[in-house]
Design a protein around this motif. Structure first.
Motif, PDB file in Angstrom:
ATOM      1  N   GLY A 240       0.473  -1.036   0.144  1.00  0.00           N
ATOM      2  CA  GLY A 240       0.150   0.256   0.079  1.00  0.00           C
ATOM      3  C   GLY A 240       0.795   1.701   0.014  1.00  0.00           C
ATOM      4  N   ALA A 241       2.198   1.313  -0.238  1.00  0.00           N
ATOM      5  CA  ALA A 241       3.105   2.431  -0.246  1.00  0.00           C
ATOM      6  C   ALA A 241       3.288   3.001  -1.542  1.00  0.00           C
ATOM      7  CB  ALA A 241       4.752   1.847   0.371  1.00  0.00           C
ATOM      8  N   ARG A 242       3.053   3.796  -1.259  1.00  0.00           N
ATOM      9  CA  ARG A 242       3.367   4.699  -2.334  1.00  0.00           C
ATOM     10  C   ARG A 242       4.821   4.901  -2.952  1.00  0.00           C
ATOM     11  NH1 ARG A 242       1.206  10.440  -0.326  1.00  0.00           N
ATOM     12  NH2 ARG A 242       1.967   9.510   1.402  1.00  0.00           N
ATOM     13  N   ALA A 243       5.108   4.899  -4.653  1.00  0.00           N
ATOM     14  CA  ALA A 243       6.419   4.737  -4.778  1.00  0.00           C
ATOM     15  C   ALA A 243       7.787   5.765  -4.336  1.00  0.00           C
ATOM     16  CB  ALA A 243       6.048   4.998  -6.266  1.00  0.00           C
ATOM     17  N   GLY A 244       8.711   5.603  -3.905  1.00  0.00           N
ATOM     18  CA  GLY A 244       9.595   6.132  -3.428  1.00  0.00           C
ATOM     19  C   GLY A 244       9.353   6.922  -2.315  1.00  0.00           C
ATOM     20  N   ASP A 245       8.335   6.958  -1.569  1.00  0.00           N
ATOM     21  CA  ASP A 245       7.760   7.696  -0.322  1.00  0.00           C
ATOM     22  C   ASP A 245       8.657   7.392   1.195  1.00  0.00           C
ATOM     23  OD1 ASP A 245       6.410   9.239   1.260  1.00  0.00           O
ATOM     24  OD2 ASP A 245       4.561   8.240   1.065  1.00  0.00           O
ATOM     25  N   ARG A 246       9.296   7.878   1.505  1.00  0.00           N
ATOM     26  CA  ARG A 246      10.733   7.285   2.774  1.00  0.00           C
ATOM     27  C   ARG A 246       9.899   7.644   3.456  1.00  0.00           C
ATOM     28  NH1 ARG A 246      13.470   9.805  -0.770  1.00  0.00           N
ATOM     29  NH2 ARG A 246      15.837   8.813  -1.469  1.00  0.00           N
ATOM     30  N   GLY A 247       8.549   8.561   3.883  1.00  0.00           N
ATOM     31  CA  GLY A 247       7.604   8.850   5.256  1.00  0.00           C
ATOM     32  C   GLY A 247       7.096   7.213   4.936  1.00  0.00           C
ATOM     33  N   ASP A 248       6.430   6.498   4.282  1.00  0.00           N
ATOM     34  CA  ASP A 248       6.119   5.095   4.690  1.00  0.00           C
ATOM     35  C   ASP A 248       7.017   4.249   5.792  1.00  0.00           C
ATOM     36  OD1 ASP A 248       3.438   5.669   4.002  1.00  0.00           O
ATOM     37  OD2 ASP A 248       3.803   4.734   1.615  1.00  0.00           O
ATOM     38  N   TYR A 249       7.806   4.379   5.091  1.00  0.00           N
ATOM     39  CA  TYR A 249       8.852   3.415   5.678  1.00  0.00           C
ATOM     40  C   TYR A 249       9.686   3.874   6.472  1.00  0.00           C
ATOM     41  CZ  TYR A 249      13.150   0.151   5.067  1.00  0.00           C
ATOM     42  OH  TYR A 249      14.236  -0.558   4.742  1.00  0.00           O
ATOM     43  N   LEU A 250       9.982   5.149   6.960  1.00  0.00           N
ATOM     44  CA  LEU A 250      10.140   5.489   8.241  1.00  0.00           C
ATOM     45  C   LEU A 250       9.641   4.923   9.014  1.00  0.00           C
ATOM     46  CD1 LEU A 250      11.519   7.206  10.012  1.00  0.00           C
ATOM     47  CD2 LEU A 250      10.080   8.981   9.526  1.00  0.00           C
ATOM     48  N   THR A 251       8.231   4.926   9.266  1.00  0.00           N
ATOM     49  CA  THR A 251       7.075   4.610   9.403  1.00  0.00           C
ATOM     50  C   THR A 251       6.789   2.945  10.087  1.00  0.00           C
ATOM     51  OG1 THR A 251       5.219   6.048   9.330  1.00  0.00           O
ATOM     52  CG2 THR A 251       4.529   3.741  10.368  1.00  0.00           C
ATOM     53  N   PHE A 252       7.821   2.472   9.018  1.00  0.00           N
ATOM     54  CA  PHE A 252       7.790   0.853   9.042  1.00  0.00           C
ATOM     55  C   PHE A 252       9.517   0.480   9.970  1.00  0.00           C
ATOM     56  CE2 PHE A 252       9.714  -3.361   7.526  1.00  0.00           C
ATOM     57  CZ  PHE A 252       8.091  -4.158   7.620  1.00  0.00           C
ATOM     58  N   ILE A 253      10.697   1.065   9.711  1.00  0.00           N
ATOM     59  CA  ILE A 253      11.221   1.280  10.305  1.00  0.00           C
ATOM     60  C   ILE A 253      11.554   0.866  12.233  1.00  0.00           C
ATOM     61  CG2 ILE A 253      12.674   0.423   8.266  1.00  0.00           C
ATOM     62  CD1 ILE A 253      14.239   2.967   8.967  1.00  0.00           C
ATOM     63  N   THR A 254      11.200   2.446  12.153  1.00  0.00           N
ATOM     64  CA  THR A 254      11.410   3.192  13.234  1.00  0.00           C
ATOM     65  C   THR A 254      10.599   1.583  14.245  1.00  0.00           C
ATOM     66  OG1 THR A 254      10.557   5.254  12.707  1.00  0.00           O
ATOM     67  CG2 THR A 254      10.621   4.194  15.409  1.00  0.00           C
ATOM     68  N   PRO A 255       9.799   1.499  14.714  1.00  0.00           N
ATOM     69  CA  PRO A 255      10.138   0.187  15.490  1.00  0.00           C
ATOM     70  C   PRO A 255      11.498  -0.958  15.760  1.00  0.00           C
ATOM     71  CG  PRO A 255       8.311   0.315  14.922  1.00  0.00           C
ATOM     72  CD  PRO A 255       8.825   0.960  13.956  1.00  0.00           C
ATOM     73  N   GLY A 256      12.250  -1.096  14.244  1.00  0.00           N
ATOM     74  CA  GLY A 256      13.572  -1.985  14.008  1.00  0.00           C
ATOM     75  C   GLY A 256      14.480  -1.443  15.116  1.00  0.00           C
ATOM     76  N   VAL A 257      14.252  -0.277  15.030  1.00  0.00           N
ATOM     77  CA  VAL A 257      16.153   1.333  15.297  1.00  0.00           C
ATOM     78  C   VAL A 257      15.292   0.523  16.678  1.00  0.00           C
ATOM     79  CG1 VAL A 257      17.030   2.984  14.732  1.00  0.00           C
ATOM     80  CG2 VAL A 257      15.922   2.115  12.764  1.00  0.00           C
ATOM     81  N   LEU A 258      14.121   1.265  16.904  1.00  0.00           N
ATOM     82  CA  LEU A 258      13.800   1.119  18.603  1.00  0.00           C
ATOM     83  C   LEU A 258      13.878  -0.237  19.301  1.00  0.00           C
ATOM     84  CD1 LEU A 258      10.637   3.390  18.497  1.00  0.00           C
ATOM     85  CD2 LEU A 258      12.763   3.985  19.232  1.00  0.00           C
ATOM     86  N   VAL A 259      14.326  -1.186  18.744  1.00  0.00           N
ATOM     87  CA  VAL A 259      14.507  -2.102  19.027  1.00  0.00           C
ATOM     88  C   VAL A 259      16.249  -2.512  19.391  1.00  0.00           C
ATOM     89  CG1 VAL A 259      14.492  -5.178  19.315  1.00  0.00           C
ATOM     90  CG2 VAL A 259      12.012  -3.436  18.861  1.00  0.00           C
ATOM     91  N   MET A 260      16.945  -2.105  18.184  1.00  0.00           N
ATOM     92  CA  MET A 260      18.467  -1.767  18.062  1.00  0.00           C
ATOM     93  C   MET A 260      18.833  -0.702  18.702  1.00  0.00           C
ATOM     94  SD  MET A 260      20.737  -1.134  14.853  1.00  0.00           S
ATOM     95  CE  MET A 260      19.216  -2.216  13.687  1.00  0.00           C
ATOM     96  N   ALA A 261      18.323  -0.303  19.753  1.00  0.00           N
ATOM     97  CA  ALA A 261      19.062   0.874  20.522  1.00  0.00           C
ATOM     98  C   ALA A 261      18.551   0.304  21.674  1.00  0.00           C
ATOM     99  CB  ALA A 261      17.842   2.109  20.738  1.00  0.00           C
ATOM    100  N   VAL A 262      17.803  -0.807  21.767  1.00  0.00           N
ATOM    101  CA  VAL A 262      18.170  -1.354  23.354  1.00  0.00           C
ATOM    102  C   VAL A 262      18.682  -2.534  23.996  1.00  0.00           C
ATOM    103  CG1 VAL A 262      16.424  -3.255  24.872  1.00  0.00           C
ATOM    104  CG2 VAL A 262      14.940  -1.137  23.916  1.00  0.00           C
TER     105      VAL A 262
END
Length: 264
Positions: free
Chosen positions: A57-79
């Motif tokens: 459902g993401a728009r082509a080249g939309d970094r905003g959708d990807y930011l929303t998707f990967i933020t949980p993974g980066v938060l877990v990586m911070a822990v």
């Protein structure tokens, strides 16, 4: 004064000791925060346009959708990154002779490990706040309610508590601080082989099975659902269950190792 009161007082003293180490060596905390921030900026601005296009459902080249998707993974990586520092700190105490001095003092034995755990949770809170703050500045949005916000914070701190006890056990088991710095590295890699950076459905069959059954995937899915305002009950319960297992194993293992190594 009761035994429990002595234990709390001594634990606070050990927490103060660990906080003083953080203040005295700020570069260590900055490095712990810098690693997940580097991954966040790298994946959003360098790979975000291409990888974001592959999201459902993401728009082509939309970094905003990807930011929303990967933020949980980066938060877990911070822990996970804080767990490396915790393991090294515990191993340094065990091999540097300070534990022998503590054993000659009238302090609660549990306070030494508790101080490390509480200090690491403070570091985790700083790292999580920094990563989430930068994600918001990059454009992260959320539809979470007040209750979901509370669950979001609570789940991440529960993960931090569980991971810290496991890191303490690794630090106690490691023969040297150098070994202790390497053993927790697997926790940095697990978000990459889970749902942290790409959907699990896009992976090959064998890797997809591993990603679906490793502990970080339900945690990241639960965090992602809470931020979106539509958490799945299964992922939340799975995340809590994995945190409970990791924390219990880490605590029991730490207690056994500390008792046996201190007796030697």
């Amino acid at each position: 004064m009761s035994t429990a009161t002595y234990a709390v007082r001594d634990s606070v003293t050990m927490l103060r000791r660990n906080l003083k180490h953080m203040v005295r060596y700020p570069s260590q905390t900055l490095m712990l925060i810098g690693l997940p921030l580097l991954f966040l900026l790298l994946f959003v601005h360098v790979f975000g346009g291409a990888l974001g296009s592959g999201l459902p459902g993401a728009r082509a080249g939309d970094r905003g959708d990807y930011l929303t998707f990967i933020t949980p993974g980066v938060l877990v990586m911070a822990v996970a990154s804080v767990s490396i520092s915790t393991a090294v700190s515990v191993a340094t105490d065990m091999t540097g002779g300070i534990i022998d001095r503590f054993r000659t003092m009238p302090i609660a034995k549990v306070s030494v490990l508790t101080g490390h755990v509480l200090g690491a949770m403070v570091q985790s809170a700083l790292a999580l706040a920094a990563v989430f703050g930068v994600a918001v500045l990059l454009g992260l949005g959320t539809a979470a309610s007040a209750t979901q916000w509370s669950a979001f914070v609570g789940l991440l701190m529960l993960l931090s508590f569980a991971m810290t006890w496991f890191a303490v056990a690794l630090g106690l088991a490691a023969p040297t601080p150098e070994a202790a710095s390497n053993w927790p590295m697997i926790f940095i890699l697990l978000p990459f082989t889970g749902s942290g950076f790409v959907p699990v459905e896009s992976m090959p069959a064998g890797l997809r099975w591993f990603a679906g059954h490793q502990p970080f995937t339900p945690v990241m899915d639960a965090v992602r659902g809470l931020l979106a305002g539509s958490p799945g009950a299964g992922s939340v319960l799975g995340a809590i269950g994995w945190c409970a297992v990791i924390g219990l194993v880490g605590y029991l293992w730490s207690r056994r190792l500390y008792r046996t190594r201190s007796a030697n």
